[in-house]
Design a protein around this motif. Structure first.
Motif, PDB file in Angstrom:
ATOM      1  N   ILE A 245       0.864  -1.200   0.000  1.00 41.34           N
ATOM      2  CA  ILE A 245       0.000   0.000   0.000  1.00 41.34           C
ATOM      3  C   ILE A 245       0.892   1.239   0.000  1.00 41.34           C
ATOM      4  N   ILE A 246       1.930   1.203   0.846  1.00 40.50           N
ATOM      5  CA  ILE A 246       2.844   2.355   0.917  1.00 40.50           C
ATOM      6  C   ILE A 246       3.504   2.591  -0.447  1.00 40.50           C
ATOM      7  N   SER A 251       4.282   6.041  -4.631  1.00 38.89           N
ATOM      8  CA  SER A 251       5.006   6.075  -5.908  1.00 38.89           C
ATOM      9  C   SER A 251       4.146   5.732  -7.117  1.00 38.89           C
ATOM     10  N   GLY A 252       3.011   5.110  -6.891  1.00 39.83           N
ATOM     11  CA  GLY A 252       2.150   4.708  -8.007  1.00 39.83           C
ATOM     12  C   GLY A 252       2.682   3.490  -8.753  1.00 39.83           C
ATOM     13  N   LEU A 253       3.807   2.899  -8.279  1.00 36.36           N
ATOM     14  CA  LEU A 253       4.380   1.739  -8.976  1.00 36.36           C
ATOM     15  C   LEU A 253       3.558   0.483  -8.701  1.00 36.36           C
ATOM     16  N   GLY A 409      12.583  11.749  -9.383  1.00 34.59           N
ATOM     17  CA  GLY A 409      12.763  11.641 -10.830  1.00 34.59           C
ATOM     18  C   GLY A 409      14.030  10.868 -11.179  1.00 34.59           C
ATOM     19  N   LYS A 410      14.465   9.992 -10.254  1.00 32.43           N
ATOM     20  CA  LYS A 410      15.696   9.232 -10.481  1.00 32.43           C
ATOM     21  C   LYS A 410      15.373   7.758 -10.697  1.00 32.43           C
ATOM     22  N   MET A 411      14.272   7.520 -11.404  1.00 29.23           N
ATOM     23  CA  MET A 411      13.898   6.128 -11.644  1.00 29.23           C
ATOM     24  C   MET A 411      13.463   5.972 -13.095  1.00 29.23           C
ATOM     25  N   ASP A 412      13.949   4.897 -13.719  1.00 28.65           N
ATOM     26  CA  ASP A 412      13.529   4.611 -15.083  1.00 28.65           C
ATOM     27  C   ASP A 412      12.336   3.652 -14.988  1.00 28.65           C
ATOM     28  N   VAL A 413      11.135   4.235 -15.077  1.00 27.99           N
ATOM     29  CA  VAL A 413       9.927   3.425 -14.859  1.00 27.99           C
ATOM     30  C   VAL A 413       9.777   2.344 -15.922  1.00 27.99           C
ATOM     31  N   SER A 414      10.330   2.591 -17.123  1.00 30.14           N
ATOM     32  CA  SER A 414      10.197   1.560 -18.165  1.00 30.14           C
ATOM     33  C   SER A 414      10.997   0.312 -17.772  1.00 30.14           C
TER      34      SER A 414
END
Ligand code: ASP
Length: 453
Positions: A245-246, A251-253, A409-414
């Motif tokens: 949940i956290i 993060s919405g991930l 903004g230090k994450m490559d979501v792809s």
């Protein structure tokens, strides 16, 4: 390379773990473990040696990996203020998750009234050991001697020193360029070493788990079924519900993707019972599989392995309720609040190594006036519980790393969303098979240096 699709390392490691459990159970339940040959040469011989060699190999990487990757992380950020934000956010989240973990555990254990009316005799004596007071923890963040801190593997002073070296390199500027490049290469070399060591993991995980299961007091599990059941249930609740949940909220991930990719790290943590020894694997997974930039991961992972112990805190909560009930002590709300506070604070100063949870527990007991020798009641099952709670501890470290990286903004979501990203499917043969072209290039470089001389 063969044409047929290779089994990924995760699958092999999981197979090693399953086989380890099966072999360990057979040895334990059939009584074969009491056979002197099996005990001396197989379990405490082969399994012990292979397992320990592997854990040593992982530990060997921790200090240089943290040192070089943090230098690269700091020099790669370029913005020192971001470093402060990453530090602040990860500290707040680590404390928050630990506090939520123990509060939920106390709530579950107290509602179920575990240990009430129980009368367990135990011969296992437990004498408490002090964990360092918070003032000392703060003082010790600054190492008197960085080499000493590295030799002892003291994570907080190592982190402090490495960050300071990185910041100073940035301040020195152009002149430090080759040093920064050197650190980047050293970091790459360390990561390569992680791959080499991970390639032998399936066999080592088998040996570690087979030994642990074979020598565990499985009979004790039944007599402590209430404690074990509530503890494991609370750990699973935290891993699958609270942390997810956290992760989603902050993060919405995707929790499903996270849980799928974190398995490898969990198995390493489970078989070594040490968040510290798992640092190389957590770091590699968080960067290569989750897409977290090294500038964040190089800090959040070792920091989390030291100060973040959700699983351990859950054990503190459940064990406190259990032993208070066995001894018929009513701690009251105030007592439980003290337990929460003490556990969160104790987690900051204690390293993520096997069995440290028991030391923290003795400190908590002393604070709330519970008999420390009561810990003897849960001692027999603690090794297994340690393995499970360490898997939860490292999952918390990875969760917070993802949240902090995403927010900066230090994450490559792809990369995070790609199920195949960063999968290791090499075996030892491939790892050690050096490319002919690379080999020729290296030889030419060495010859050129020699000719210069
Ligand atoms: N073994 C745990 C860890 O390394 C600490 C503990 O619960 O004893 O994270």
């Amino acid at each position: 390379m063969s044409e047929k699709k290779k089994m990924s390392l995760t699958v092999k490691v999981l197979l090693g773990m399953a086989l380890g459990i099966i072999v360990g159970l057979i040895l334990n339940l059939t009584g074969l473990i009491s056979n002197p040959f099996v005990d001396t040469y197989i379990v405490n011989g082969l399994f012990h040696v292979v397992g320990k060699m592997f854990v040593n190999a992982l530990k060997m990487l921790v200090v240089p990996l943290v040192f070089f990757s943090l230098i690269c992380g700091v020099t790669g950020i370029g913005d020192i203020r971001m470093l402060g934000r990453v530090g602040g956010k990860s500290f707040a989240l680590y404390m928050l998750t630990t506090a939520v973990a123990i509060a939920t555990a106390i709530f579950i254990a107290a509602s179920l009234g575990i240990g009430k009316g129980m009368n367990i005799a135990t011969d296992a004596a437990f004498t408490g050991k002090e964990s360092p007071p918070l003032t000392q923890v703060l003082i010790d963040i600054i190492p008197k001697n960085p080499i000493n801190a590295m030799a002892n593997g003291d994570m907080l002073p190592i982190i402090f020193f490495s960050i300071l070296v990185g910041i100073s390199m940035l301040m020195v500027g152009r002149k430090a360029k080759s040093f920064i490049e050197g650190a980047e290469i050293a970091n790459e070399i360390m990561m390569k070493m992680v791959t080499i060591i991970m390639a032998v993991a399936p066999y080592a995980v088998f040996a570690l788990i087979a030994k642990a299961v074979a020598t565990l007091g499985l009979g004790l599990l039944a007599s402590l079924a209430g404690y074990v059941g509530v503890l494991v249930g609370s750990l699973m609740f935290h891993l699958f519900i609270t942390l997810m949940i956290i992760l989603k909220v902050f993060s919405g991930l995707s929790p499903a993707m996270f849980l799928k990719k974190i398995r490898n790290v969990q198995v390493f943590a489970f078989s070594t019972a040490s968040s510290n020894a798992t640092i190389p694997v957590t770091m590699k997974t968080v960067t290569d599989r989750f897409g977290v930039d090294n500038s964040v991961a190089s800090f959040t992972v070792p920091f989390g392995a030291t100060i973040n112990m959700d699983g351990t805190a859950i054990m503190q909560g459940v064990a406190t309720v259990f032993i208070a009930n066995v001894y018929n002590v009513d701690l009251g709300i105030g007592g439980y609040l003290t337990v929460i506070l003490m556990s969160v604070l104790a987690s900051i100063g204690t390293a993520g190594v096997p069995g440290v949870g028991l030391i923290m527990l003795s400190m908590v007991f002393t604070q709330v006036g519970l008999p420390v020798e009561g810990i003897g009641l849960v001692l027999g099952v603690d090794r297994l519980m340690d393995m499970i709670r360490t898997a939860v501890n490292v999952s918390g470290d990875a969760t917070v790393s993802c949240i902090v990286a995403k927010s900066e903004g230090k994450m490559d979501v792809s990369v995070f969303n790609d199920p195949e990203a960063g999968v290791i499917d090499v075996d030892l043969e491939d790892v050690l098979d050096i490319d002919d072209a690379v080999e020729a290039e290296m030889k030419a470089a060495i010859d050129a240096t020699k000719n210069r001389e």
